[in-house]
Write an enzyme that holds these catalytic residues in place. Sequence first.
Site, mmCIF file in Angstrom:
data_model
loop_
_atom_site.group_PDB
_atom_site.id
_atom_site.type_symbol
_atom_site.label_atom_id
_atom_site.label_comp_id
_atom_site.label_asym_id
_atom_site.label_seq_id
_atom_site.Cartn_x
_atom_site.Cartn_y
_atom_site.Cartn_z
ATOM 1 N N ARG B 314 0.860 -1.188 0.000
ATOM 2 C CA ARG B 314 0.000 0.000 0.000
ATOM 3 C C ARG B 314 0.892 1.233 0.000
ATOM 4 N NH1 ARG B 314 -2.614 1.284 5.393
ATOM 5 N NH2 ARG B 314 -1.093 2.966 5.320
ATOM 6 N N HIS B 318 -3.771 4.882 4.347
ATOM 7 C CA HIS B 318 -4.954 4.025 4.296
ATOM 8 C C HIS B 318 -6.088 4.729 3.552
ATOM 9 C CE1 HIS B 318 -8.089 1.295 5.618
ATOM 10 N NE2 HIS B 318 -8.747 2.318 6.111
ATOM 11 N N TYR B 327 3.348 6.374 11.327
ATOM 12 C CA TYR B 327 3.517 5.027 11.880
ATOM 13 C C TYR B 327 4.456 4.115 11.100
ATOM 14 C CZ TYR B 327 -0.455 4.458 8.618
ATOM 15 O OH TYR B 327 -1.275 4.501 7.535
HETATM 16 C C1 LIG Z 1 -15.577 -4.739 11.267
HETATM 17 C C2 LIG Z 1 -14.650 -3.602 11.057
HETATM 18 N N1 LIG Z 1 -13.680 -3.371 11.960
HETATM 19 C C3 LIG Z 1 -12.838 -2.323 11.807
HETATM 20 C C4 LIG Z 1 -12.958 -1.488 10.730
HETATM 21 C C5 LIG Z 1 -12.043 -0.273 10.597
HETATM 22 N N2 LIG Z 1 -11.102 -0.472 9.503
HETATM 23 C C6 LIG Z 1 -11.374 -0.059 8.249
HETATM 24 S S1 LIG Z 1 -10.193 -0.479 7.162
HETATM 25 C C7 LIG Z 1 -9.246 -1.201 8.369
HETATM 26 C C8 LIG Z 1 -7.954 -1.831 8.015
HETATM 27 C C9 LIG Z 1 -8.100 -2.941 7.034
HETATM 28 O O1 LIG Z 1 -6.852 -3.351 6.577
HETATM 29 P P1 LIG Z 1 -6.684 -4.456 5.477
HETATM 30 O O2 LIG Z 1 -7.672 -5.542 5.682
HETATM 31 O O3 LIG Z 1 -5.264 -4.863 5.437
HETATM 32 O O4 LIG Z 1 -7.117 -3.739 4.116
HETATM 33 P P2 LIG Z 1 -6.406 -2.520 3.380
HETATM 34 O O5 LIG Z 1 -6.968 -1.288 3.951
HETATM 35 O O6 LIG Z 1 -4.959 -2.638 3.568
HETATM 36 O O7 LIG Z 1 -6.802 -2.647 1.943
HETATM 37 C C10 LIG Z 1 -9.880 -1.099 9.610
HETATM 38 C C11 LIG Z 1 -9.342 -1.604 10.872
HETATM 39 C C12 LIG Z 1 -13.990 -1.776 9.813
HETATM 40 N N3 LIG Z 1 -14.174 -1.022 8.720
HETATM 41 N N4 LIG Z 1 -14.815 -2.826 9.994
#
Ligand SMILES: Cc1ncc(C[n+]2csc(CCOP(=O)(O)OP(=O)(O)O)c2C)c(N)n1
Lengths: 360, 428
Positions: B314, B318, B327
Amino acid sequence: MGAQVTEVSDVDTIETAAVETDTVRMNMIQAINSALDVMMARDATVTVMGEDVGYFGGVFRATAGLQGKYGKTRVFDTPITEIGIIGVAIGMGAYGLRPVPEIQFADYIYPALDQLVSEAARLRYRSAGEFTAPITVRSPYGGGIFGGQTHSQSPEGIFTHVSGIKTVIPSTPYDAKGLLIAAIEDNDPVLFLEPKRIYNGPFNGYWDRPAENWSKHPGGAVPSGYYRVELGKAQVVRPGEALTILAYGTMVHVCRAVVEEAGVDAEIVDLRTLVPLDIETIEASVKKTGRCMIVHEATRTGGFGAELSALVQERCFYHLEAPIERVTGFDTPYPHSLEWAYFPGPVRIGQALEKIMKDV
Amino acid sequence: MASEHPRANLPPLSLHVPEPRFRPGDPVDFAAVDVPAAGSARRPDTATPAGEFHELAYTLVRVLDDDGQAVGPWDPKLSPDMLRRMLRSMVQLRAFDERMFRAQRQGKTSFYMKALGEEAVAIAAAYALDRDDMCFPSYRQQGLLIARGYPLVEMMNQIYSNSGDKLGGKQLPIMYSAKDFGFFSISGNLTTQYPQAVGWAMASAAQGDTRIAATWCGEGSTAEGDFHSACTFAAVYRAPVVLNVVNNQWAISSFSGFAGAEATTFAARAVGYGIAGLRVDGNDALAVYAATQWAAERARTNQGPTLIEHFTYRAEGHSTSDDPTQYRSAGEPNAWPLGDPVRRLKDHLIAVGEWDEERHAAQDKEVAEEVKAAQKEAEKNGILGHGLHQPLDSLFDGVFEEMPWHLKEQRQQMLDEETASGRPWARK
Ligand SMILES: Cc1ncc(C[n+]2csc(CCOP(=O)(O)OP(=O)(O)O)c2C)c(N)n1
Ligand SMILES: [Mg+2]
């Protein structure tokens, strides 16, 4: 409250159990951070965990600096699994720790439901007190930040319906810190919902007016050390004679702005703890004013307002001079662009106010 | 309580808490990331039982080598035309992301998320799947829509929650839904789409259909229970589904170690569930294409599900809500050993004599113009304006198929409020 705070207004009657002299200005995030800091320093079993809470200090910065101060085994990031977070917190509690897990947004608490409802809430009862869940689940909730459906919800009513969980919602930095400390010290599971719309300042309900911050609000004066705001105690944040308004979180501020603007002498009761509820304060206020309006941002049907309405009706019926009014969010998912049409803002509250006062 | 098993000489327990290799300010060296040579992974026949190629869950399927050549058994041998189409889609996606990110920064909308550095994952998969296969994406697979030709203007209308937004301003920007394009409604709650994709695939199988499903989640999201439920169902019913894990190393501020990457790969999750697992160089469009095509063929021939880990990075924050330099080391994106997916495909096309720098530069310009024009068009429908572009009375539409009495009452209440406020909103 500390002597150096001079701008305490007459409408604020913060009762305090502070043992510290030092009072400083904090926003709600800083107050929560301070509560965690104070408790981690006092009690080596207090453990903070959750998604992004460690090095980064949380997406709202509520845990900033804690990992550096208390180390990675007491403040740590977790895998992204809310049911895991709560289940692990319960297990740590069973060992003897006092975990304070964060659920990043209240909208993401649903995957954790089984561990909260079937486990945390039932452990004391089913084990005859052998095992308890002294956990405090912190989670930002509520809308007004253009967060769309999954960053805006107010799910408190789901949890107030579950016997065995306490539900706490602060409306000022001062209360947030004192209540969070009391919640952490409590031996039962506490859901601590943080109204994120007012993290940085009180909100009068007008999205198109300049944002306020906590620097001028009496509730932004926060003792830097340890103090408790007891769970189960509401606070009359505005004494009045014309009617009683029951509210919590963001809506306390919106209600206050509306009644001031309308020139109505409302008594506003900030519930602060939904379960266990401070029924005495509510009863005394409604019996005095003879009218009761209930305001929450959560959806209406089966919301906590329904419970409040039933209680007031059961206990104050012969004192009521008008039907109880409920002002709530609508029974739709939280919309993105129409957020302010959804939000129970000044107009909705004002109309209910007119209705409840019309025979006066 | 005294133990029957004396352990006086044991050191006390200690809790392991993962820590990423680099934090802000650290120099970055990704030498520890194992990058097997392109072409080194074997390609089993698609009828091979899942238990016979476990090693593919621990290596990296790679096709493009350092000289831009396509090598090894996984080379999908695509026509130059197809390669150019993929490249164009990837360039479009990048330009689109750039423009919408900027629009958010300019206050035109509330939120945006880019896919910078991982464009190949969605784009190449979209080309390898059939157009009528059903996709259950996370929020970072906007590339599927772009590759399937969904109008950029429609995407922007959604991002702006404007009067042209087909979702009526009800959803957070980028949470698209496009049924006609085989693109399931995106949820804000992580990994919910995983079991849903499996269910869709099971239904397709139960109905004797020929269509398959594909789903995506981030590596961080594999921790959610939904991921594991999906894998179990997919394995038990041999569902015709492609389960993609986009391992872009980060989940907001948490590195992949918090999802289990210190101990094993994400593709290795497949081994435990007894389903086919592949680990793929996610910045290699040809490898992503080949793996997806292989998994799709398995699914379509009743060989069941495949879990594909796309190993990528990435390259940006985010979302518009975070600053990644808080971070992780700012040096990471440039040091990433698998390079830039756009650049690698472009270099390949040039190496095989089917492309050149001039055409690429011209295409960049053309795409930039195209995106700019789409933005202008979309902005005619408004930008996010506190709901002012959405008919007020649409708020209650879609809660149920038929509106119950209490919603009708509440809708009337809302309209009365609007009159009382003296600030008229648009009506249907
Ligand atoms: C059930 C739930 N818990 C927490 C979140 C908050 N949240 C949104 S994106 C994220 C990180 C996800 O990371 P990853 O699965 O690695 O996907 P990426 O963003 O790297 O594509 C979090 C913790 C959420 N959207 N839904
Ligand atoms: Mg990720």
